[in-house]
Design a protein around this motif. Structure first.
Motif, PDB file in Angstrom:
ATOM      1  N   PRO A 223     -10.980  -6.064  12.990  1.00  0.00           N
ATOM      2  CA  PRO A 223      -9.878  -5.191  12.592  1.00  0.00           C
ATOM      3  C   PRO A 223     -10.415  -4.052  11.730  1.00  0.00           C
ATOM      4  CG  PRO A 223      -9.316  -7.486  12.220  1.00  0.00           C
ATOM      5  CD  PRO A 223     -10.781  -7.447  12.541  1.00  0.00           C
ATOM      6  N   LEU A 224      -9.688  -2.942  11.699  1.00  0.00           N
ATOM      7  CA  LEU A 224     -10.239  -1.724  11.113  1.00  0.00           C
ATOM      8  C   LEU A 224      -9.281  -1.111  10.103  1.00  0.00           C
ATOM      9  CD1 LEU A 224     -11.923   1.153  13.053  1.00  0.00           C
ATOM     10  CD2 LEU A 224      -9.896   1.661  11.701  1.00  0.00           C
ATOM     11  N   ILE A 225      -9.844  -0.623   8.992  1.00  0.00           N
ATOM     12  CA  ILE A 225      -9.107   0.244   8.089  1.00  0.00           C
ATOM     13  C   ILE A 225      -9.960   1.468   7.804  1.00  0.00           C
ATOM     14  CG2 ILE A 225      -7.794  -1.614   6.985  1.00  0.00           C
ATOM     15  CD1 ILE A 225      -9.678  -1.232   4.543  1.00  0.00           C
ATOM     16  N   ALA A 226      -9.310   2.620   7.653  1.00  0.00           N
ATOM     17  CA  ALA A 226      -9.993   3.850   7.270  1.00  0.00           C
ATOM     18  C   ALA A 226      -9.109   4.596   6.287  1.00  0.00           C
ATOM     19  CB  ALA A 226     -10.295   4.718   8.490  1.00  0.00           C
ATOM     20  N   LEU A 227      -9.726   5.155   5.254  1.00  0.00           N
ATOM     21  CA  LEU A 227      -9.002   5.799   4.157  1.00  0.00           C
ATOM     22  C   LEU A 227      -9.565   7.188   3.921  1.00  0.00           C
ATOM     23  CD1 LEU A 227      -9.181   2.728   1.746  1.00  0.00           C
ATOM     24  CD2 LEU A 227      -7.329   3.274   3.319  1.00  0.00           C
ATOM     25  N   SER A 228      -8.675   8.164   3.655  1.00  0.00           N
ATOM     26  CA  SER A 228      -9.086   9.560   3.553  1.00  0.00           C
ATOM     27  C   SER A 228      -8.292  10.262   2.458  1.00  0.00           C
ATOM     28  CB  SER A 228      -8.850  10.261   4.903  1.00  0.00           C
ATOM     29  OG  SER A 228      -8.945  11.660   4.786  1.00  0.00           O
ATOM     30  N   GLY A 229      -8.899  11.264   1.816  1.00  0.00           N
ATOM     31  CA  GLY A 229      -8.151  12.020   0.819  1.00  0.00           C
ATOM     32  C   GLY A 229      -8.993  13.062   0.114  1.00  0.00           C
ATOM     33  N   LEU A 230      -8.327  13.842  -0.728  1.00  0.00           N
ATOM     34  CA  LEU A 230      -8.993  14.819  -1.576  1.00  0.00           C
ATOM     35  C   LEU A 230      -9.656  14.099  -2.756  1.00  0.00           C
ATOM     36  CD1 LEU A 230      -6.246  17.604  -1.696  1.00  0.00           C
ATOM     37  CD2 LEU A 230      -8.554  17.887  -0.749  1.00  0.00           C
ATOM     38  N   PRO A 231     -10.680  14.719  -3.365  1.00  0.00           N
ATOM     39  CA  PRO A 231     -11.425  14.034  -4.437  1.00  0.00           C
ATOM     40  C   PRO A 231     -10.717  14.077  -5.785  1.00  0.00           C
ATOM     41  CG  PRO A 231     -12.378  16.174  -4.018  1.00  0.00           C
ATOM     42  CD  PRO A 231     -11.303  16.007  -2.993  1.00  0.00           C
ATOM     43  N   ILE A 232      -9.514  13.518  -5.829  1.00  0.00           N
ATOM     44  CA  ILE A 232      -8.753  13.461  -7.071  1.00  0.00           C
ATOM     45  C   ILE A 232      -8.409  11.993  -7.331  1.00  0.00           C
ATOM     46  CG2 ILE A 232      -6.694  14.258  -8.296  1.00  0.00           C
ATOM     47  CD1 ILE A 232      -6.519  16.546  -6.240  1.00  0.00           C
ATOM     48  N   GLY A 233      -8.940  11.440  -8.396  1.00  0.00           N
ATOM     49  CA  GLY A 233      -8.672  10.026  -8.676  1.00  0.00           C
ATOM     50  C   GLY A 233      -9.136   9.129  -7.544  1.00  0.00           C
ATOM     51  N   ASP A 234     -10.315   9.396  -7.034  1.00  0.00           N
ATOM     52  CA  ASP A 234     -10.824   8.673  -5.860  1.00  0.00           C
ATOM     53  C   ASP A 234     -10.990   7.193  -6.152  1.00  0.00           C
ATOM     54  OD1 ASP A 234     -12.111   7.754  -3.616  1.00  0.00           O
ATOM     55  OD2 ASP A 234     -14.009   8.755  -4.042  1.00  0.00           O
ATOM     56  N   TRP A 235     -10.109   6.389  -5.560  1.00  0.00           N
ATOM     57  CA  TRP A 235     -10.205   4.931  -5.655  1.00  0.00           C
ATOM     58  C   TRP A 235     -10.670   4.309  -4.344  1.00  0.00           C
ATOM     59  CZ3 TRP A 235      -7.254   2.605  -1.964  1.00  0.00           C
ATOM     60  CH2 TRP A 235      -6.164   3.326  -1.463  1.00  0.00           C
ATOM     61  N   TRP A 236     -10.558   5.061  -3.237  1.00  0.00           N
ATOM     62  CA  TRP A 236     -10.737   4.472  -1.918  1.00  0.00           C
ATOM     63  C   TRP A 236     -12.195   4.409  -1.473  1.00  0.00           C
ATOM     64  CZ3 TRP A 236      -8.385   8.883  -3.369  1.00  0.00           C
ATOM     65  CH2 TRP A 236      -8.866  10.094  -2.894  1.00  0.00           C
ATOM     66  N   THR A 237     -13.014   5.439  -1.778  1.00  0.00           N
ATOM     67  CA  THR A 237     -14.416   5.327  -1.347  1.00  0.00           C
ATOM     68  C   THR A 237     -15.165   4.256  -2.148  1.00  0.00           C
ATOM     69  OG1 THR A 237     -15.168   7.195  -2.732  1.00  0.00           O
ATOM     70  CG2 THR A 237     -14.504   7.693  -0.472  1.00  0.00           C
ATOM     71  N   PRO A 238     -14.951   4.121  -3.485  1.00  0.00           N
ATOM     72  CA  PRO A 238     -15.589   2.994  -4.184  1.00  0.00           C
ATOM     73  C   PRO A 238     -15.123   1.643  -3.639  1.00  0.00           C
ATOM     74  CG  PRO A 238     -14.878   4.638  -5.769  1.00  0.00           C
ATOM     75  CD  PRO A 238     -14.299   5.040  -4.450  1.00  0.00           C
TER      76      PRO A 238
END
Length: 258
Positions: free
Chosen positions: A164-179
């Motif tokens: 199963p797959l999850i992918a998360l994307s966003g602007l670099p403000i309060g980045d919680w998803w890449t960590p």
């Protein structure tokens, strides 16, 4: 805007799509500058997955209904998919039986406690965009809802299984998803606005640059985490600890040595 047939990925997009389509991990994330191709990558990835795995079920989530209508839906329409969009249900139904549902995540309360827009069904994968304004507790929900493992029969008759797959994307403000994705052993990217120069009007980039401070340029154009000017102003939350900065029920002991 580009069609799926005419899509020519940037190097970071090619690496991300290769990882996603070949199941090189179960978790992916990217944060990047404005116009760096983040949302288009999410849309292309989901369309490609829907084509590759007949009968699969996917969700594309974003923060608000206007964002769905003004950003993601136009990108998906421009791809000229072999699919029918049912506006009343906000769902793309593909000719091969795959389904892509569009969900805006405006929800009061803890999404992990039940009743959030991601609830219901066993999914092959979930992609969340605009994560800088999405409650990070949605990651728990996404992990709980992605339960199906996809299988493909190779030419030699061997069965290949994909997680199963999850992918998360966003602007670099309060980045919680890449960590969070790195902690899960997933794959991450930090695209810059300049990486997508061939698709952007130089005048647009200059206008954006002119309205930003240097720290904002590093964030909104280069994909660096937005550095706070005064930690209280940028980091303070009125929610109770640990979600916020308000401590309740903690007694302060004061001792005076005579």
């Amino acid at each position: 805007m580009t069609t799926l047939a005419d899509f020519r990925p940037l190097p970071w997009q090619a690496a991300a799509l290769d990882g996603i389509l070949h199941g090189r991990s179960s978790a992916f994330a990217w944060r990047g500058g404005v116009g760096s191709g983040k949302s288009l990558t999410a849309c292309v990835a989901l369309a490609s997955l829907a084509y590759t795995f007949p009968g699969s079920e996917w969700i594309l989530g974003m923060d608000t209904h206007p964002r769905l209508e003004l950003v993601h839906l136009p990108l998906l329409r421009a791809l000229k998919l072999r699919a029918t969009y049912k506006a009343a249900d906000r769902v793309w139904e593909f000719e091969n039986g795959s389904v892509l549902r569009l969900k805006h995540l405006e929800f009061a309360g803890d999404p992990a406690a039940g009743g959030s827009p991601l609830e219901g069904g066993n999914l092959d994968g979930i992609v969340l965009d605009e994560c800088q304004v999405v409650d990070k507790r949605y990651l728990k929900v996404a992990l709980m809802r992605t339960r199906k493992r996809r299988t493909v029969t190779a030419r030699d008759g061997q069965t290949v299984e994909f997680p199963p797959l999850i992918a998360l994307s966003g602007l670099p403000i309060g980045d919680w998803w890449t960590p969070a994705v790195r902690a899960m052993g997933g794959m991450t990217w930090v695209p810059r606005t300049a990486d997508n120069a061939r698709h952007l009007d130089p005048a647009y980039v200059e206008r954006v640059k002119a309205g930003l401070t240097e720290r904002e340029r590093r964030a909104f154009l280069d994909g660096e985490e937005l550095q706070p000017e005064g930690q209280v102003l940028y980091g303070y939350s009125s929610k109770d600890y640990p979600e916020g900065n308000v401590l309740r029920g903690h007694a302060i002991e004061c001792r005076i040595n005579a």
